[in-house]
Design a protein around this motif. Structure first.
Motif, PDB file in Angstrom:
ATOM      1  N   MET A 103       0.835  -1.200   0.000  1.00 15.84           N
ATOM      2  CA  MET A 103       0.000   0.000   0.000  1.00 15.84           C
ATOM      3  C   MET A 103       0.873   1.255   0.000  1.00 15.84           C
ATOM      4  O   MET A 103       2.032   1.231   0.407  1.00 15.84           O
ATOM      5  N   GLY A 159       1.153   0.313  -9.236  1.00 18.59           N
ATOM      6  CA  GLY A 159       0.874  -1.103  -9.410  1.00 18.59           C
ATOM      7  C   GLY A 159       1.506  -1.712 -10.640  1.00 18.59           C
ATOM      8  O   GLY A 159       1.472  -2.925 -10.821  1.00 18.59           O
ATOM      9  N   ALA A 219      -2.360   5.335  -4.896  1.00 17.22           N
ATOM     10  CA  ALA A 219      -2.701   4.064  -5.540  1.00 17.22           C
ATOM     11  C   ALA A 219      -4.066   3.563  -5.066  1.00 17.22           C
ATOM     12  O   ALA A 219      -5.041   4.311  -5.089  1.00 17.22           O
ATOM     13  N   SER A 220      -4.137   2.323  -4.574  1.00 18.86           N
ATOM     14  CA  SER A 220      -5.436   1.739  -4.211  1.00 18.86           C
ATOM     15  C   SER A 220      -6.071   2.417  -3.005  1.00 18.86           C
ATOM     16  O   SER A 220      -7.252   2.221  -2.738  1.00 18.86           O
TER      17      SER A 220
END
Length: 749
Positions: free
Chosen positions: A54, A115, A299-300
């Motif tokens: 993460m 990613g 990112a996520s």
């Protein structure tokens, strides 16, 4: 706790740093194990292996990078010091070598965050960390130890690894603190500080300090490890001033927030307001509300915010709506009631806005004023006992005595009347980060500090609750860009001697810097210089001062303006050498590529050419020449002059890069040319990896334009890996006369 990631034992207490004049091998081994264990123990707080991938901060790398990075730096530095003879895993030692220092708050995410980059498994990284641990223990046990350990000792690289490990203990803690709270669990034994001490802190008295003189800088022979920026000397007169007894707490910053401070444009600097608008900031990053504020993850996690809107199933936020402050607080692993007496943690932009809100006369302290606020200090002649981090009982929230901030009145005031001048949180200062008089880099880490001497990094001093080792030292000097999130607060200062008001002891960098892709950028000075006079000094990073328009024009003229210019003569000379030594014309790297002419000329014979240059302005010119085949610039008389490439160069064969050192991403080449030793801050730093970027069948060539780097100077640095095979003097043409350069050629044994 996720103990499967440990290669040692879980540890939450920190040892004193090493006394480099008296330490034993057992002391060194214990301090290494403590440094390594502390870093790993912090990561046991992650609830799942997936969390390692993460991005808690969209401008930083995933946590897996930082978990592996410290072990990699040990290997890379021990290789440079020749304490380690062979690499452990060159793929890892390239992938995890370098982090990021984002230029601005609106930078795009690094591609590795998104990613598309294939990171290795946790198990593979743990195995690598175990290998490195075993190797370092063996080196400590088997390498002869000669005391004291000095900057010239190979053991300096070992201690550098320990202190680098401790830097990342702190930076990783900031990243983990930004994760969603349900992704982390407080490790066993982690203890937060008390929320309140005694009767609490309602007032912040102002303490007046008389004018005095201070001397900053760490003695070169002091027996503790230090980073390059700590050394040198700076004498300064500090006019009379007054400062708040305590750092600004959450209680006092709450008043600013409730008064609409985040919405008042007049309180913010231009950059600060742009940052605030981009971030849509409404309160400090580690405060929590229920308004769904914009988060900082990448990112996520890009949609995540600590400030989740309340709902019937959210017990925390339902309780929060009934709270007195309207805010809660994100500690390392939990959300707590807003601790009113703990120091607030903010960016430089927020701190400056608060100062303006307090009144136009308020500002952040100068570095020199901070030293006055520290009160009576023992002299350096008392050795390590003069440094707070070496005391048996530390009277400050340092060295992980707690796992959080503490009330600003928990520890007693010093003899000057101030609390928390060490520890609790770092504090912002007005000074630009810069070296002292006599600054010089270290050959094992040439670019630790100097790239940040750009007029855009601000001093932070004092350490925080998680600062250990050098970070907690009285000599520690660190810096961040003004938008960085850290365990970092501030206190307010104002002048009281109007006769000296125009002479603030605040050091700012006077020269502008050129940034690749942005062009010339101004030094950030947040004062009206028509009203006050600051201590304007040039950057002690030589390259920021050197790479002016004048130097660019000069190097273009030297490279392109003469029939027998240095690049042309050197290209012909290398053509002779490659034939003489039967070198395959495959890959070539030019260090000190300047405006690019030598790289362009070599492209006629080599399949790939890498041009490496420190000066961004020179790289920019090289890329423009590569794209347009010519470049026009005004000469000193403001007349345009055009520089043109030869028609037979193969521009598609070339890549130009700005680098401040030789990273592992540069693979071995058939020919390596080094031409810039006369204009780098630490030539030895550029020579140490020359053997590793030259193929076993290849050739390394060093051209010393100032004739200072002859076989006599080079052999002690290179001879353990490379042997001298030729030395010549070559002549080249300049605008004044014909000059000579010493050129040496080297091959692997």
């Amino acid at each position: 706790m996720k103990t499967h990631i440990l290669t040692g034992k879980p540890v939450l207490t920190s040892l004193k740093p090493l006394d480099l004049s008296t330490c034993t091998k057992q002391d060194i081994l214990d301090y290494f194990e403590n440094s390594y264990d502390l870093h790993e123990t912090l990561f046991t707080s992650l609830n799942d292996d997936n969390v390692f991938y993460m991005c808690p901060d969209r401008l930083r790398l995933p946590l897996i990078f930082y978990f592996a990075h410290t072990a990699v730096v040990y290997v890379n530095k021990l290789m440079l010091a020749r304490l380690l003879k062979e690499r452990v895993n060159i793929e890892f030692e390239t992938m995890f070598e370098t982090g990021v220092d984002e230029m601005s708050w609106d930078d795009t995410e690094n591609y590795r965050m998104g990613g598309s980059y294939k990171w290795p498994s946790i198990q593979t990284v743990v195995e690598y960390r175990q290998q490195v641990r075993n190797i370092i223990k063996n080196i400590i046990q088997e390498t002869p130890l000669q005391l004291p350990i000095t900057m010239d000792s190979p053991w300096w690289a070992m201690v550098m690894g320990f202190e680098h490990d401790r830097i990342h203990l702190e930076t990783s803690s900031v990243l983990i603190r930004q994760l969603p709270v349900d992704m982390v669990t407080k490790p066993d034994g982690w203890v937060y500080g008390p929320m309140k001490h005694d009767q609490g802190v309602k007032e912040n008295p102002i303490i007046q300090m008389e004018a005095t003189d201070v001397t900053l800088g760490k003695p070169e022979n002091f027996p503790s490890y230090g980073w390059d920026n700590e050394y040198g000397l700076f004498d300064c007169h500090v006019p009379r001033f007054e400062s708040s007894k305590y750092p600004i707490t959450n209680r006092w910053f709450l008043e600013f927030v409730k008064d609409g401070g985040y919405n008042k444009r007049e309180l913010w600097t231009e950059d600060g307001w742009q940052w605030k608008e981009f971030k849509q900031a409404k309160h400090p990053s580690f405060w929590v509300c229920d308004k769904g504020c914009k988060g900082n993850c990448g990112a996520s996690l890009s949609d995540y915010s600590h400030c989740q809107p309340s709902n019937n199933n959210n017990d925390f936020h339902n309780k929060n709506k009934q709270g007195v402050s309207g805010y809660w607080y994100r500690a390392m692993f939990d959300e707590l009631e807003l601790p009113m007496d703990w120091p607030v943690e903010v960016t430089y932009h927020e701190a400056k806005a608060y100062c303006a809100w307090k009144g136009p006369e308020f500002r952040l302290p100068a570095e020199a004023e901070r030293h006055v606020m520290r009160g009576t200090k023992k002299t350096e002649t008392e050795s390590t006992s003069c440094d707070i981090i070496y005391q048996d009982t530390i009277p400050a929230n340092l060295n992980m005595q707690y796992g959080s901030s503490t009330p600003v009145n928990l520890y007693p005031a010093n003899d000057a009347g101030f609390c928390d001048v060490y520890g609790n949180v770092w504090e912002w200062h007005e000074d630009h980060f810069n070296g002292f008089n006599g600054f010089h880099t270290h050959h094992l880490y040439d670019d630790f500090s100097s790239p940040c001497f750009d007029g855009k990094h601000y001093m932070i001093l004092g350490g925080s609750w998680i600062s250990t080792g050098d970070l907690a030292s009285r000599f520690a000097r660190y810096a961040f860009r003004p938008h960085f999130i850290q365990h970092l607060g501030f206190r307010v200062v104002r002048n009281t001697d109007n006769s000296e008001q125009a002479n603030l002891p605040i050091r700012v960098i006077s020269n502008d810097t050129f940034v690749l892709g942005l062009g010339e950028t101004k030094s950030n000075i947040n004062f009206d210089t028509t009203e006050v006079e600051l201590m304007a000094v040039p950057s002690t990073n030589y390259h920021y001062v050197y790479e002016s328009d004048v130097s660019l024009f000069g190097i273009l003229q030297l490279e392109f303006g003469f029939r027998e210019s240095m690049p042309r003569v050197l290209a012909e000379y290398n053509s002779m050498l490659t034939k003489l030594f039967d070198i395959v014309p495959g890959s070539c790297a030019v260090f000190g590529s300047g405006a690019g002419q030598l790289a362009f000329l070599l492209s006629r014979n080599y399949d790939t050419v890498l041009g490496v240059e420190i000066c961004a302005r020179f790289v920019d010119a090289s890329i423009k020449l590569q794209t347009d085949q010519s470049l026009s610039l005004p000469d000193p008389y403001n007349q345009n002059q055009t520089f043109t490439l030869d028609s037979d160069v193969k521009t598609k064969n070339i890549v130009f890069k700005q680098l401040t050192w030789i990273p592992n991403e540069i693979s071995p080449n058939d020919l390596v040319l080094m031409t810039h030793l006369h204009r780098v801050q630490n030539p030895q730093a550029w020579l140490l990896r020359l053997w590793e970027i030259t193929k076993s069948t290849g050739l390394a060539v060093i051209a010393s334009i100032d004739n200072k780097w002859t076989p006599k100077e080079l052999t002690p640095i290179l001879s353990d890996k490379l042997q001298l095979v030729r030395c010549d003097e070559i002549e080249f043409e300049t605008d004044k006369s014909r000059l000579t350069a010493t050129v040496t050629a080297w091959k692997h044994h």
